[in-house]
Design a protein around this motif. Sequence first.
Motif, PDB file in Angstrom:
ATOM      1  N   SER A  60      15.130  -8.411  60.308  1.00 32.02           N
ATOM      2  CA  SER A  60      14.825  -8.029  58.931  1.00 32.02           C
ATOM      3  C   SER A  60      15.690  -8.840  57.978  1.00 32.02           C
ATOM      4  N   ALA A  61      15.382  -8.763  56.693  1.00 33.71           N
ATOM      5  CA  ALA A  61      16.153  -9.517  55.700  1.00 33.71           C
ATOM      6  C   ALA A  61      16.204  -8.745  54.392  1.00 33.71           C
ATOM      7  N   MET A  62      17.315  -8.912  53.671  1.00 34.49           N
ATOM      8  CA  MET A  62      17.435  -8.348  52.334  1.00 34.49           C
ATOM      9  C   MET A  62      17.153  -9.471  51.338  1.00 34.49           C
ATOM     10  N   LEU A  63      16.114  -9.292  50.538  1.00 27.53           N
ATOM     11  CA  LEU A  63      15.713 -10.315  49.585  1.00 27.53           C
ATOM     12  C   LEU A  63      16.269 -10.012  48.203  1.00 27.53           C
ATOM     13  N   LYS A  64      16.904 -11.003  47.595  1.00 30.95           N
ATOM     14  CA  LYS A  64      17.426 -10.871  46.240  1.00 30.95           C
ATOM     15  C   LYS A  64      16.445 -11.559  45.295  1.00 30.95           C
ATOM     16  N   LEU A  65      15.848 -10.791  44.385  1.00 28.26           N
ATOM     17  CA  LEU A  65      14.828 -11.332  43.500  1.00 28.26           C
ATOM     18  C   LEU A  65      15.256 -11.232  42.038  1.00 28.26           C
ATOM     19  N   ARG A  66      14.807 -12.192  41.245  1.00 27.52           N
ATOM     20  CA  ARG A  66      15.120 -12.230  39.815  1.00 27.52           C
ATOM     21  C   ARG A  66      14.052 -11.497  39.009  1.00 27.52           C
ATOM     22  N   ALA A  67      14.428 -11.059  37.842  1.00 27.53           N
ATOM     23  CA  ALA A  67      13.464 -10.435  36.934  1.00 27.53           C
ATOM     24  C   ALA A  67      12.318 -11.407  36.666  1.00 27.53           C
ATOM     25  N   GLY A  68      11.086 -10.912  36.776  1.00 24.33           N
ATOM     26  CA  GLY A  68       9.915 -11.746  36.571  1.00 24.33           C
ATOM     27  C   GLY A  68       9.376 -12.387  37.826  1.00 24.33           C
ATOM     28  N   GLU A  69      10.131 -12.328  38.916  1.00 26.83           N
ATOM     29  CA  GLU A  69       9.699 -12.968  40.164  1.00 26.83           C
ATOM     30  C   GLU A  69       8.626 -12.127  40.863  1.00 26.83           C
ATOM     31  N   GLN A  70       7.625 -12.812  41.404  1.00 25.66           N
ATOM     32  CA  GLN A  70       6.541 -12.149  42.118  1.00 25.66           C
ATOM     33  C   GLN A  70       7.001 -11.770  43.519  1.00 25.66           C
ATOM     34  N   VAL A  71       6.772 -10.525  43.928  1.00 26.90           N
ATOM     35  CA  VAL A  71       7.121 -10.087  45.285  1.00 26.90           C
ATOM     36  C   VAL A  71       5.971 -10.408  46.240  1.00 26.90           C
ATOM     37  N   PHE A  72       4.759 -10.045  45.832  1.00 37.46           N
ATOM     38  CA  PHE A  72       3.547 -10.411  46.578  1.00 37.46           C
ATOM     39  C   PHE A  72       2.359 -10.292  45.632  1.00 37.46           C
ATOM     40  N   ARG A  73       1.231 -10.848  46.061  1.00 37.72           N
ATOM     41  CA  ARG A  73       0.017 -10.822  45.257  1.00 37.72           C
ATOM     42  C   ARG A  73      -1.086 -10.063  45.989  1.00 37.72           C
ATOM     43  N   ALA A  74      -1.997  -9.483  45.228  1.00 37.25           N
ATOM     44  CA  ALA A  74      -3.157  -8.821  45.816  1.00 37.25           C
ATOM     45  C   ALA A  74      -3.910  -9.836  46.680  1.00 37.25           C
ATOM     46  N   GLN A  89      -0.805  -1.698  52.655  1.00 39.67           N
ATOM     47  CA  GLN A  89      -2.108  -2.043  53.215  1.00 39.67           C
ATOM     48  C   GLN A  89      -2.225  -3.566  53.374  1.00 39.67           C
ATOM     49  N   SER A  90      -2.921  -3.984  54.410  1.00 39.27           N
ATOM     50  CA  SER A  90      -3.136  -5.417  54.630  1.00 39.27           C
ATOM     51  C   SER A  90      -4.629  -5.714  54.711  1.00 39.27           C
ATOM     52  N   PRO A  91      -5.127  -6.640  53.857  1.00 33.24           N
ATOM     53  CA  PRO A  91      -4.377  -7.383  52.838  1.00 33.24           C
ATOM     54  C   PRO A  91      -3.934  -6.485  51.685  1.00 33.24           C
ATOM     55  N   ARG A  92      -2.928  -6.938  50.940  1.00 27.87           N
ATOM     56  CA  ARG A  92      -2.399  -6.152  49.837  1.00 27.87           C
ATOM     57  C   ARG A  92      -3.513  -5.855  48.818  1.00 27.87           C
ATOM     58  N   THR A  93      -3.555  -4.625  48.337  1.00 32.04           N
ATOM     59  CA  THR A  93      -4.580  -4.245  47.358  1.00 32.04           C
ATOM     60  C   THR A  93      -4.084  -4.394  45.925  1.00 32.04           C
ATOM     61  N   VAL A  94      -2.775  -4.569  45.749  1.00 30.99           N
ATOM     62  CA  VAL A  94      -2.189  -4.744  44.415  1.00 30.99           C
ATOM     63  C   VAL A  94      -1.167  -5.874  44.472  1.00 30.99           C
ATOM     64  N   SER A  95      -0.698  -6.295  43.301  1.00 30.82           N
ATOM     65  CA  SER A  95       0.395  -7.262  43.213  1.00 30.82           C
ATOM     66  C   SER A  95       1.665  -6.526  42.802  1.00 30.82           C
ATOM     67  N   ALA A  96       2.828  -7.121  43.084  1.00 27.01           N
ATOM     68  CA  ALA A  96       4.102  -6.525  42.689  1.00 27.01           C
ATOM     69  C   ALA A  96       4.989  -7.603  42.074  1.00 27.01           C
ATOM     70  N   ARG A  97       5.623  -7.254  40.944  1.00 25.09           N
ATOM     71  CA  ARG A  97       6.480  -8.188  40.218  1.00 25.09           C
ATOM     72  C   ARG A  97       7.744  -7.462  39.775  1.00 25.09           C
ATOM     73  N   CYS A  98       8.886  -8.145  39.864  1.00 24.70           N
ATOM     74  CA  CYS A  98      10.150  -7.545  39.445  1.00 24.70           C
ATOM     75  C   CYS A  98      10.240  -7.516  37.917  1.00 24.70           C
ATOM     76  N   THR A  99      10.632  -6.381  37.361  1.00 26.81           N
ATOM     77  CA  THR A  99      10.855  -6.294  35.917  1.00 26.81           C
ATOM     78  C   THR A  99      12.342  -6.425  35.590  1.00 26.81           C
ATOM     79  N   LYS A 100      13.186  -6.361  36.627  1.00 22.39           N
ATOM     80  CA  LYS A 100      14.619  -6.635  36.495  1.00 22.39           C
ATOM     81  C   LYS A 100      15.106  -7.175  37.833  1.00 22.39           C
ATOM     82  N   ASP A 101      16.311  -7.718  37.874  1.00 23.96           N
ATOM     83  CA  ASP A 101      16.854  -8.217  39.136  1.00 23.96           C
ATOM     84  C   ASP A 101      16.802  -7.096  40.168  1.00 23.96           C
ATOM     85  N   SER A 102      16.297  -7.414  41.366  1.00 21.94           N
ATOM     86  CA  SER A 102      16.062  -6.366  42.366  1.00 21.94           C
ATOM     87  C   SER A 102      16.425  -6.840  43.773  1.00 21.94           C
TER      88      SER A 102
END
Length: 348
Positions: A32-46, A88-101
């Motif tokens: 496993s891995a801990m991902l450090k993401l910036r505000a505005g960065e896309q986590v995954f797409r639908a 769910q696979s494939p993803r049914t929604v997209s996810a985006r960071c609104t702050k550093d996460s």
Amino acid sequence: MNPSDVDTSLFKRYVPLNALRPESQADLARKSAMLKLRAGEQVFRAGDRADQALYLIDGELQLESAGGKPLSMLRTGEPAAAHRIAHQSPRTVSARCTKDSSVLAVDAGLLDVMLTWDQTGSFVVGDVASDTASVGDDWMTRLLQMRSFQMVPPANLQAMFMRLQKFEAEPGQVIVKQGDAGDFFYVIVDGRCIVTREQPNQKAVRLAELDAGSCFGEEALIADERRNATVTTLTRTHLMRLAKDDFRRLLNEPLERRLPLAEAQKMVDTGRARWLDVRLPSEFQNQQLPGAINLPLYMLRMKLATLDQSTTWILYCDTMRRSSVGVFVLTQKGYDAYLLDQGLPQPH
């Protein structure tokens, strides 16, 4: 995204990670891995494949529709954050960071296998083949991460691990020899091997180098033919091997997803799959299915990168022997592959 190490103490806060036994949590944490993401960065797409189970550890995410319409917010500490994010696979929604996460990424297939075994009370990685503990059990985890092994029923995998035989080899020792009858399927626990193929009046061709977690020897067992290559150790090597009958019953038969011609043709006609002909080019030129790609079995491993991994492939040959091997190879490498039942239909 910058990954970092994962502490298993995190798992107690998240579902269903907290249901795993400590041994399983430790094995899963290593993959496993801990991902450090910036505000505005896309986590995954639908539409993305959900190969990883993702958990929000710290921060805030915006869930959006495929068209970009905001749907909901996910925040640290909320009850919803204890569960996988849109798994769910494939993803049914997209996810985006609104702050550093911070997001925990866990191998979804491996998690599913471990949950199944833990809940049946029948499997602990560290309990299996314990005589290999001196060289580590990472080879087992690598096997379990392969899509082909995740498709095998847990009871079969448990039986496989119990039937594996320990085998040690010195540097330069031939494990399988081209032209010999197939007797075992091999997994490298520790060490390195080289794969070569002899050709008449020519120098042996070097095909590949294998290391811990790599498998070999399945072709001759599936096709019931002679070994088509030689595998020689480069270093002192520890292996596990599975006898031919056990391999066929426990691994190959569950993986052999067959499609009748009518169903396969419908998938191809609707654009949901493509034909892959694994016969020789001379055979392909003589007769082929419309739109088929020709990639001879002996070139399959070397040319895998030329095949689109997002495409479903339906493999065929004349007798199903070569295509059965091809399906095993493709699923082992994460491709979605099926076998055309009865092989290439004869022209009327």
